[in-house]
Design a protein around this motif. Structure first.
Motif, mmCIF file in Angstrom:
data_model
loop_
_atom_site.group_PDB
_atom_site.id
_atom_site.type_symbol
_atom_site.label_atom_id
_atom_site.label_comp_id
_atom_site.label_asym_id
_atom_site.label_seq_id
_atom_site.Cartn_x
_atom_site.Cartn_y
_atom_site.Cartn_z
ATOM 1 N N GLU A 1 1.257 -5.908 0.806
ATOM 2 C CA GLU A 1 2.561 -6.820 0.473
ATOM 3 C C GLU A 1 3.838 -6.365 1.319
ATOM 4 O O GLU A 1 4.430 -7.595 1.952
ATOM 5 C CB GLU A 1 2.527 -7.117 -1.117
ATOM 6 N N ASN B 1 -9.996 -5.321 2.415
ATOM 7 C CA ASN B 1 -9.125 -4.419 1.236
ATOM 8 C C ASN B 1 -9.482 -3.224 0.186
ATOM 9 O O ASN B 1 -9.359 -3.328 -0.543
ATOM 10 C CB ASN B 1 -11.031 -5.301 1.320
ATOM 11 N N THR C 1 -2.494 -2.980 -3.012
ATOM 12 C CA THR C 1 -1.611 -4.568 -2.836
ATOM 13 C C THR C 1 -0.371 -4.037 -2.551
ATOM 14 O O THR C 1 0.327 -5.068 -2.465
ATOM 15 C CB THR C 1 -1.485 -4.894 -4.982
ATOM 16 N N ASP C 2 0.144 -3.339 -2.927
ATOM 17 C CA ASP C 2 2.073 -2.931 -3.200
ATOM 18 C C ASP C 2 1.445 -2.697 -1.032
ATOM 19 O O ASP C 2 2.540 -3.065 -0.091
ATOM 20 C CB ASP C 2 2.772 -1.954 -3.495
ATOM 21 N N GLN D 1 -8.066 -9.689 -5.827
ATOM 22 C CA GLN D 1 -5.994 -9.646 -5.763
ATOM 23 C C GLN D 1 -5.825 -9.447 -4.300
ATOM 24 O O GLN D 1 -4.860 -10.336 -3.479
ATOM 25 C CB GLN D 1 -6.985 -7.504 -5.801
ATOM 26 N N VAL D 2 -6.385 -9.438 -2.937
ATOM 27 C CA VAL D 2 -6.146 -9.441 -1.651
ATOM 28 C C VAL D 2 -6.574 -10.937 -1.807
ATOM 29 O O VAL D 2 -4.991 -11.447 -0.642
ATOM 30 C CB VAL D 2 -7.689 -8.749 -0.674
ATOM 31 N N GLN E 1 -5.233 -13.216 -3.213
ATOM 32 C CA GLN E 1 -4.134 -13.779 -3.992
ATOM 33 C C GLN E 1 -2.966 -13.512 -3.822
ATOM 34 O O GLN E 1 -2.137 -14.509 -3.156
ATOM 35 C CB GLN E 1 -3.450 -13.554 -5.724
ATOM 36 N N ALA E 2 -3.008 -12.352 -3.035
ATOM 37 C CA ALA E 2 -2.082 -12.234 -1.613
ATOM 38 C C ALA E 2 -1.795 -12.373 -0.448
ATOM 39 O O ALA E 2 -0.425 -12.760 0.082
ATOM 40 C CB ALA E 2 -1.965 -9.953 -1.178
#
Length: 962
Positions: free
Chosen positions: A895, A887, A891-892, A843-844, A846-847
C-alpha cells in the motif's frame, strides 16, 4: 456470280441515272462508273478494280451491263460491280432448316453492311447535299432490318439446337453461350460473318436476360413480390441487359399493369368529392403505399416506380384543381415523399422523379421530419435548386442535425455497455499474459450475462448503420445551391466536429468499407479531395475515406493472395495500381503533380516488386520489403534535404500506407503458401518468421507492437469484423486456419489515428495525442475482430467491444472531473476479480484496484517498471516471476508503494511512458516551506532508479533479474 442487287431500295434512294445510253439499272453503292478509254478491255478494267476482298471478273462486268464479253468502244460508261466476297459458312452434313435461314439472313446482312460502308466511303458529294441523308438513311435502314432478321434467325437456331439436344437442362444464359458458340464456328472462315454471329449471339443472351427477369417478376404473386424479384435480379444482369430492361416496353407494361395499380388505384376517379374523407387522404394513401412498396428496392427500380407515382399524383391533382379542389399532401404525405426521395437520389430515374416532386403541393414546414428519421435530404435540396430561397436548405440542415442527435444517443448506450470491460483491459490487461487476459475477459462476459455480447454487437451494428446514413445525408447537403453552400458547410463541420457523430461515421467506414464504391462514397471522396470543404473535420473524414478505399479497393486482392497463381498475382498488381487514384493521393496530402507525386507513383510501381513470388521463403520476402522500405527512406532523405516534409517516412500517411499494403500482401502470400503446404494449417512455429516479416516492413515501433501484441477478438465474434467475417462457405473457420486478409491487416483502419497522435504530439497537444492514440488502439482491436493473428504470434484474444469502448472513451472527450469519477467507479469487486486472472492474490488484487487521486491505476506503472527492468511480460515465465514478486509484498508495504506510484501517475497524467530510464538508485528530493525554513522531503518518483530506491527503503525485496 449473279448480278448483285439490294432488294427494296426505292428509286429515289439510288444514285442518279447514268447517261441516256445506259439501259441497265443505275449503280448501287458497291459499284462504280468507269468510262472506257482507248485500249481498255473488260479484262483490264476488271484487273484495275479488283481487290482481294472484292475480286472483279470480265464476265461480271459484262453481265452487270448486259453486254457481250468482248471488245468495247471508247467513251462508253460501264458499271463495275466491286462487291466484297464473303466465305461461305462451313458445310454441315445435316443442316437444319434454322441453319439455312441463319445463313440466308447472314448473307443479306453482310451485303447490306457492305453497301452501307461502300456508300459512306464512296459518296463524293457534300454531306449537306439534300440527297445525302435520305440515301444514307435508306441503306442504314436496310442494314438495321437485316441485323434484326439475323438475330431472330440465330435465336431460333440456338433454341432449336437446344431442344434437339434433349439434355434436360434449362434454357438459360449458359445454354445460349454453349449452343451459340456452335453457330459462331460455322462462320469462322469469314471475319465479318464471325463478328456478326458473335454479336447476334450476345444479343440473344441479353434479350433472354431481360425476358427471363420480366417473366419472373410477372409471375410474382403481387406487386411487392414483383418489385423484390426485379430488385434481386437486376444487379445480376449484364450492364447491357440492365439498361435494356429499364427502357423496355415489357418493363413499362409490368409497371402499368401489375406494380403501379398497387399505389395508384386510390387516385382513380374523383375521390375528392367523397365527403367522408379529407381531400388529401387519397394522395397521402398513394404515397405511403409507394414508400412501403419500394422499401429496400434496387434504387433504379425504386426511381422508375417513383416517377410513375409522381405522374399519377400530378394527374390526380390536376383533375381535382379543374374541379375546384386545391389539395395538399399534408404532414404524413410529405414525410413519405421525403423518405422516397432519400432512397432514389443519384439514379437518372430517381432524379427525374425528385424533380417532379418539387412541383407537388408539399407541407414545407414539416419537410425536415423525414430527414430526422434518417432519410437523405434529397427533396429539400432539389426544392432549393428548383425554387431558390433558404427555407428548404434550413429544413434539410435541421433534419440532419436532429438525426445526428439520435445517433449520439446510441453511441452513449454503446459506451455505457462496454465501459467497464474496456476500462479493465486498458488498466489491468498489461499485467497479464495473453492467455490470462483472454480468460479474464471470458469470465467477465459470462458473468455479465448471456446477452452481453449480443447487445454489444447489436448496438455496434446500429451505430455503424447510422454512421453510414449520416454520410449519405452529408453527401446530399453538399449538393445545396451555391448561394447556400456556406450554410451547409458550417452545418457539416458541426456534425463532423461532434465526437460521437464522428465516431459513428468512423465505425461505419470500418464496418462497411464498400461504401466508398457507392455513388455517394465516390462523390464524397472527390469532394473531400478537391474542394477543401469542411475544414479540419473534413481532413479527418478524408483520412477515414482513404482508409475505406484502401481496404475495399486495394486490399481486397490480398484476401487470398497466392504467389503460385498468375491470376492472383495479376489481380494483386491491378489492385495496387488503384493506389494511384488522384483523389486518394490528394487525401494523403500530396499534389497530383510535381516531384513528390512522381516519386509516389514510382514507389507504387516498385511496390508490386515486393509481392511474394512462387517459391519465396521468409528471407526473400523480408529482403523485398526491406528494399522497398529503403527506397522510401532514400526518397525521404532527398525531400528532406530540399527542406520539404518527408512524406514517405513511416509516420506519414503516404509512407505508412505503402508499407502497410506491402506488408498485407507479403504476410498473406507467406501464410497462404505455408498453410497450403500444411493442408490448411498454419503452424505456430512460424510465428518468428511472421514477426520478422512484420518488422521488415519498417512500420515503426508502435505499428509493430500493435500488430503483434495487442490481441484481437474471439473467433466466433462478429464485432468490428473486417470483410465477410470468420466463415468460409458458410462454415466456421477453425482458429488455426488462415484464409483471409483481415486476419492480418485489419489494423490498417487504425493507422491514421497513430499519425494523428504523432502530429498532435509534435504540436505540443499531448492530451489530444493521448486521445488519438487511445482511439488508435481501440480501432486496431475493433478492426481485427474475428481474427486469429494474435494467437499465431502468441498474443491474446480480446473481445471486439473492448476496442469499441476504448474508441468511445477517447472520442467522448471526458473532463478531468468526469474521468476521475469514471475511473473511481471501477474500484470494485469486478475489477479485483479481473485482476486475479494475472495470478495476483485476492489481497493484492484488492490493494491494486485503488486508484490515484486523479483516477489512474497503479497496475499500469508497475508493469512499465517491470518492462524497464527487462521483463517480457507477454511471456508466461517472466510474467509469473513478476507477479510472484508483487504477491510476496506485505500488504502494508504494498500500500505504501502504491501511494508512491499514485503520486507519480498524477504527475505523469497517467502516461507511464514518461517513466525515466535512469537506473541510478536514489530517492528524489523536494523542499517544502516551513516556519523554520525550507525542509527537505522525499520527492515524487520519476525514474526506474527512483522506484528501486523506494523498494529498498520500504524493505521490499528487489525485483529479481529476469
Amino acid at each position: 456470280m449473279g448480278i448483285p442487287s439490294i432488294d427494296g431500295v426505292p428509286y429515289h434512294l439510288q444514285y442518279p441515272q447514268a447517261p441516256a445510253q445506259a439501259v441497265v439499272p443505275p449503280p448501287q453503292p458497291q459499284e462504280e462508273y468507269h468510262q472506257v478509254e482507248a485500249g481498255d478491255t473488260l479484262e483490264s478494267i476488271a484487273q484495275q478494280y479488283s481487290t482481294p476482298e472484292a475480286p472483279v471478273t470480265a464476265q461480271q462486268i459484262a453481265e452487270r451491263n448486259q453486254i457481250d464479253n468482248g471488245p468495247i468502244d471508247p467513251g462508253k460508261d460501264l458499271i463495275v460491280p466491286t462487291i466484297k466476297q464473303h466465305a461461305a459458312p462451313k458445310a454441315d452434313p445435316n443442316p437444319s432448316p434454322e441453319q439455312a435461314k441463319s445463313d440466308e439472313a447472314m448473307k443479306k446482312y453482310l451485303n447490306a453492311e457492305d453497301n452501307l460502308a461502300a456508300f459512306d466511303s464512296g459518296y463524293t458529294r457534300q454531306h449537306n447535299d439534300p440527297d445525302y441523308q435520305p440515301i444514307r438513311s435508306g441503306y442504314a435502314g436496310l442494314s438495321t432490318t437485316a441485323r434484326e432478321e439475323l438475330q431472330k434467325s440465330i435465336a431460333a437456331e440456338i433454341k432449336a439446337d437446344f431442344d434437339a439436344s434433349a439434355n434436360g437442362g434449362a434454357f438459360d444464359a449458359k445454354a445460349i453461350q454453349q449452343y451459340g458458340a456452335e453457330v459462331v464456328k460455322r462462320y469462322d472462315n469469314d471475319p465479318a460473318g464471325k463478328a456478326a454471329a458473335e454479336a447476334a449471339v450476345k444479343e440473344v443472351g441479353i434479350q433472354h436476360e431481360v425476358d427471363a427477369t420480366l417473366k419472373a417478376a410477372g409471375a410474382a404473386p403481387d406487386a411487392k413480390g414483383a418489385v423484390e424479384t426485379l430488385s434481386r435480379e437486376l444487379p445480376k444482369l449484364s450492364p447491357e441487359a440492365q439498361t435494356r430492361l429499364l427502357s423496355s416496353d415489357g418493363f413499362d407494361t409490368l409497371v402499368e399493369q401489375k406494380i403501379g395499380p398497387a399505389f395508384t388505384d386510390s387516385l382513380k376517379g374523383e375521390p375528392w368529392k367523397d365527403s367522408r374523407s379529407g381531400p388529401a387522404s387519397k394522395p397521402m394513401e398513394s404515397v405511403q403505399k409507394l414508400e412501403k412498396l419500394i422499401e429496400g428496392a434496387e434504387p433504379r427500380i425504386a426511381g422508375a416506380l417513383a416517377e410513375h407515382g409522381v405522374d399519377a399524383l400530378k394527374d390526380f391533382l390536376g383533375r381535382a384543381e379543374k374541379d375546384g379542389y386545391s389539395i395538399r399532401l399534408g404532414i404524413d404525405g410529405t414525410r413519405s415523399l421525403v423518405h422516397i426521395a432519400g432512397q432514389i437520389g443519384g439514379t437518372s430515374e430517381g432524379d427525374i422523379a425528385i424533380q417532379g416532386m418539387t412541383d407537388l403541393p408539399l407541407d414545407g414546414s414539416q419537410i425536415h421530419l423525414g430527414v430526422s428519421e434518417g432519410a437523405r435530404p434529397n427533396l429539400s435540396i432539389a426544392m432549393a435548386q428548383a425554387h431558390g430561397g433558404p427555407q428548404s436548405v434550413d429544413a434539410a440542415i435541421m433534419g440532419v442535425q436532429m438525426y445526428a442527435g439520435s445517433v449520439n444517443g446510441n453511441v452513449d448506450k454503446l459506451a455505457k455497455h462496454t465501459d467497464e470491460l474496456s476500462w479493465l483491459i486498458n488498466n489491468h490487461g498489461g499485467s497479464m499474459t495473453p492467455d490470462q487476459l483472454n480468460q479474464a475477459i471470458k469470465d467477465y462476459t459470462s458473468g455479465a450475462g448471456s446477452n452481453w455480447a449480443k447487445t454489444a454487437e447489436e448496438l455496434q451494428n446500429k451505430v455503424a448503420d447510422q454512421g453510414k446514413t449520416l454520410l449519405d445525408q452529408i453527401d446530399s447537403l453538399s449538393n445545396a445551391p451555391a448561394d447556400q453552400q456556406d450554410k451547409t458547410k458550417k452545418a457539416i463541420e458541426g456534425i463532423l466536429g461532434d465526437t460521437k457523430s464522428a465516431y459513428a461515421i468512423s465505425l461505419a467506414l470500418k464496418q462497411h468499407p464498400d461504401y466508398i464504391d457507392s455513388l455517394a462514397g465516390k462523390r464524397l471522396m472527390q469532394n473531400l479531395a478537391y474542394t477543401g470543404k469542411f475544414g479540419e473535420q473534413g481532413i479527418k473524414l478524408g483520412k477515414e475515406i482513404a482508409n475505406a478505399y484502401i481496404r475495399n479497393d486495394v486490399l481486397s486482392a490480398a484476401h487470398n493472395y497466392d504467389p503460385r497463381n498468375p491470376a492472383s498475382i495479376q489481380q494483386a498488381e491491378q489492385s495496387i495500381d488503384k493506389l494511384k487514384n488522384p483523389a486518394l493521393i490528394k487525401l494523403l496530402g500530396l499534389d497530383v503533380e510535381g516531384g513528390k507525386y512522381q516519386s509516389y507513383v514510382k514507389l507504387v510501381d516498385e511496390l508490386k516488386k515486393s509481392l511474394p513470388a512462387a517459391g519465396d521463403g521468409t528471407e526473400q520476402i523480408i529482403a523485398k520489403l526491406k528494399t522497398h522500405a529503403e527506397a522510401m527512406n532514400n526518397v525521404d532523405r532527398r525531400f528532406t534535404a530540399e527542406s520539404s516534409r518527408p512524406v514517405f517516412e513511416k509516420n506519414q500517411p503516404a509512407g505508412q500506407l505503402l508499407r502497410m499494403v506491402g506488408l498485407g500482401f507479403a504476410t498473406m502470400g507467406f501464410m497462404n503458401s505455408a498453410s497450403k503446404a500444411n493442408d490448411g494449417q498454419f503452424s505456430l512455429t512460424n510465428k518468428n518468421d511472421l514477426k520478422a516479416i512484420v518488422d521488415a516492413a519498417n512500420l515503426g515501433q508502435k505499428g509493430t507492437e500493435l500488430a503483434v501484441g495487442l490481441g484481437m477478438v474471439t473467433e466466433d465474434s462478429t464485432l468490428g469484423r473486417f470483410g465477410a467475417g470468420n466463415k468460409l462457405n458458410g462454415v466456421s473457420i477453425d482458429p488455426g486456419r488462415w484464409t483471409r486478409a483481415d486476419r492480418v491487416f485489419g489494423y490498417l483502419s487504425a493507422g491514421f489515428d497513430y499519425w494523428n497522435a504523432v502530429e498532435a504530439h509534435q504540436k505540443g497537444d499531448d492530451v489530444r495525442a493521448g486521445m488519438y492514440l487511445t482511439a488508435g488502439v481501440g480501432g486496431t482491436m475493433a478492426a481485427l475482430s474475428g481474427t486469429t493473428f494474435a494467437s499465431a504470434l502468441g498474443a491474446g484474444s480480446w473481445l471486439g467491444p473492448v476496442g469499441i469502448g476504448l474508441v468511445v472513451v477517447a472520442t467522448a472527450g471526458l473532463t478531468m472531473k468526469d474521468r476521475i469519477e469514471h475511473s473511481n467507479a471501477h474500484m470494485n469487486e469486478a475489477s479485483a476479480k479481473f485482476l486475479e486472472h494475472a495470478k495476483f492474490s485476492p489481497q493484492v488484487s484488492q490493494a491494486l484496484v485503488d486508484q490515484s487521486g486523479e483516477g489512474w491505476s497503479p497496475v499500469t506503472l508497475l508493469a512499465r517498471y517491470a518492462e524497464a527492468k527487462g521483463y517480457k511480460l507477454d511471456e508466461p515465465g517472466p510474467r509469473d516471476q513478476f507477479v510472484a514478486w508483487v504477491n510476496a509484498m506485505p500488504t502494508d508495504k504494498l500500500e505504501r508503494l502504491r501511494t508512491e506510484l499514485h503520486q507519480a501517475l498524477d504527475k505523469f497524467d497517467g502516461d507511464v511512458s514518461k517513466l525515466g530510464s535512469d537506473t541510478t538508485v536514489v530517492r528524489p528530493e523536494a523542499y517544502i516551506a516551513t516556519r523554520g525554513g525550507a525542509a527537505k522531503v522525499d520527492g515524487i518518483v520519476g525514474t526506474v532508479g527512483h522506484i528501486d530506491a523506494v523498494v529498498r527503503d520500504f524493505g521490499i525485496p528487489q525485483l529479481p533479474t529476469p
